[in-house]
Design an enzyme around this catalytic site. Structure first.
Site, mmCIF file in Angstrom:
data_model
loop_
_atom_site.group_PDB
_atom_site.id
_atom_site.type_symbol
_atom_site.label_atom_id
_atom_site.label_comp_id
_atom_site.label_asym_id
_atom_site.label_seq_id
_atom_site.Cartn_x
_atom_site.Cartn_y
_atom_site.Cartn_z
ATOM 1 N N THR A 13 41.001 33.108 33.870
ATOM 2 C CA THR A 13 41.140 33.198 35.326
ATOM 3 C C THR A 13 40.124 34.195 35.882
ATOM 4 O O THR A 13 39.698 35.126 35.198
ATOM 5 C CB THR A 13 42.559 33.604 35.731
ATOM 6 O OG1 THR A 13 42.850 34.923 35.245
ATOM 7 C CG2 THR A 13 43.578 32.626 35.186
ATOM 8 N N GLY A 14 39.728 33.948 37.119
ATOM 9 C CA GLY A 14 38.748 34.828 37.740
ATOM 10 C C GLY A 14 37.453 34.874 36.962
ATOM 11 O O GLY A 14 36.875 35.951 36.752
ATOM 12 N N SER A 15 36.948 33.700 36.555
ATOM 13 C CA SER A 15 35.803 33.662 35.640
ATOM 14 C C SER A 15 34.508 33.191 36.280
ATOM 15 O O SER A 15 33.562 32.816 35.584
ATOM 16 C CB SER A 15 36.137 32.786 34.434
ATOM 17 O OG SER A 15 36.689 31.541 34.808
ATOM 18 N N THR A 16 34.433 33.237 37.608
ATOM 19 C CA THR A 16 33.176 32.858 38.257
ATOM 20 C C THR A 16 32.189 34.012 38.294
ATOM 21 O O THR A 16 31.037 33.843 38.711
ATOM 22 C CB THR A 16 33.431 32.356 39.688
ATOM 23 O OG1 THR A 16 34.084 33.384 40.445
ATOM 24 C CG2 THR A 16 34.278 31.096 39.685
ATOM 25 N N GLY A 36 35.280 38.252 33.677
ATOM 26 C CA GLY A 36 35.792 36.918 33.384
ATOM 27 C C GLY A 36 34.683 35.952 33.003
ATOM 28 O O GLY A 36 34.835 35.145 32.068
ATOM 29 N N TYR A 72 46.400 50.012 42.389
ATOM 30 C CA TYR A 72 45.708 49.285 41.311
ATOM 31 C C TYR A 72 46.232 49.734 39.953
ATOM 32 O O TYR A 72 46.561 48.913 39.096
ATOM 33 C CB TYR A 72 44.203 49.538 41.419
ATOM 34 C CG TYR A 72 43.406 49.012 40.247
ATOM 35 C CD1 TYR A 72 43.108 47.654 40.138
ATOM 36 C CD2 TYR A 72 42.927 49.872 39.257
ATOM 37 C CE1 TYR A 72 42.362 47.174 39.072
ATOM 38 C CE2 TYR A 72 42.184 49.398 38.191
ATOM 39 C CZ TYR A 72 41.904 48.051 38.099
ATOM 40 O OH TYR A 72 41.170 47.580 37.035
#
Length: 265
Positions: A13-16, A20, A154
């Site tokens: 996930t979040g691999s653009t 990631g 966070y």
């Protein structure tokens, strides 16, 4: 050492971009077919095009969907019913003083950083258990152990990920499925580079390496490497624990923090 992932299907996930992206590239290099996830079809398409230009092995498929929301996770599941490897990497960060963080920010950070991994683990881990093999990885942070005063919300989410990861590992014990967390320290991801570039506008410094070393010296002085890690260094750890070679590692919190955390265990 058996690190071959040929025939395995992974979702990162979040691999653009950032960590990631580096993880997806590393898993593909080991032979996995990697599903690239981002909020929009366009970002996913662009990332896959770039990855194909940088790698000669592995394959990539699109898995768009905003996993910070249940509908987005369902969109991913619809297009990708089963995976052997799940890397819960999607996350956000934002420096903000504690007394200025509204309820909405606490909830947004929890949904994005914690619930995205909870939902996808709930979707994909049962299939891994049925098949007798699987890997689930949560990308936490050294901030889950050393809560950063500049972004407590966070840090809270990164601690929560450690709890979820260990609890899921206990849940699937003895099934052939391993669950672990990886705790990067300060890392030169695209988001961090952008953050430091904005800071540089005030200081006049333009060398990212120098800025990174200065940041570590001031804000993470316990670092033993004295610099920011690279995204590839984090990805290397993730690729290993996703491999058959790491079959006896489960329920662990594995640090790639450059020695920031001052403890032996």
């Amino acid at each position: 050492m058996d690190i071959d992932l040929t025939g395995r299907r992974a979702l990162v996930t979040g691999s653009t971009g950032g960590i990631g992206y580096a993880i997806a590239k590393a898993l593909a290099a080991l032979g996995a077919t990697v599903a690239i996830n981002g909020r929009t079809q366009e970002r996913v398409r662009d990332a896959i095009t770039k990855l194909k230009g940088e790698t000669s092995t592995g394959a990539f498929i699109a898995a768009p969907g905003d996993v910070a929301h249940a509908a987005g996770a369902e969109r991913v599941r619809t297009g990708l019913p089963d995976v052997d490897i799940l890397v819960n990497n999607a996350g956000i960060f934002e420096p903000k003083p504690f007394f200025e963080i509204p309820d909405e920010d606490w909830q947004r950070f929890f949904e994005t950083n914690v619930m995205s991994g909870v939902r996808l683990s709930r979707i994909y881990t049962p299939g891994m258990v049925e098949r007798g093999w699987g890997r689930v990885v949560f990308i936490s942070s050294e901030s889950g152990l050393n809560i950063p005063v500049e972004m407590v919300h966070y840090g809270m989410t990164k601690t929560a990920q450690l709890a979820v990861s260990r609890g899921l590992a206990e849940t699937v014990s003895g099934t052939g499925v391993t669950v672990n967390s990886v705790l990067p320290g300060p890392t030169l991801s695209e988001g961090v580079a952008e953050f430091m570039t904005k800071m540089a506008a005030q200081s006049g410094e333009t060398d990212l390496d120098a800025m990174g070393r200065a940041f570590v010296a001031e804000h993470r002085p316990t670092s033993l490497i004295g610099r920011l890690a690279t995204v590839s260094e984090v990805a290397n750890m993730v690729a290993y624990i996703c491999s058959p070679a790491a079959s006896a590692t489960s329920g662990a919190a594995l640090r790639v923090d450059g020695g920031v955390v001052r403890s032996i265990a």
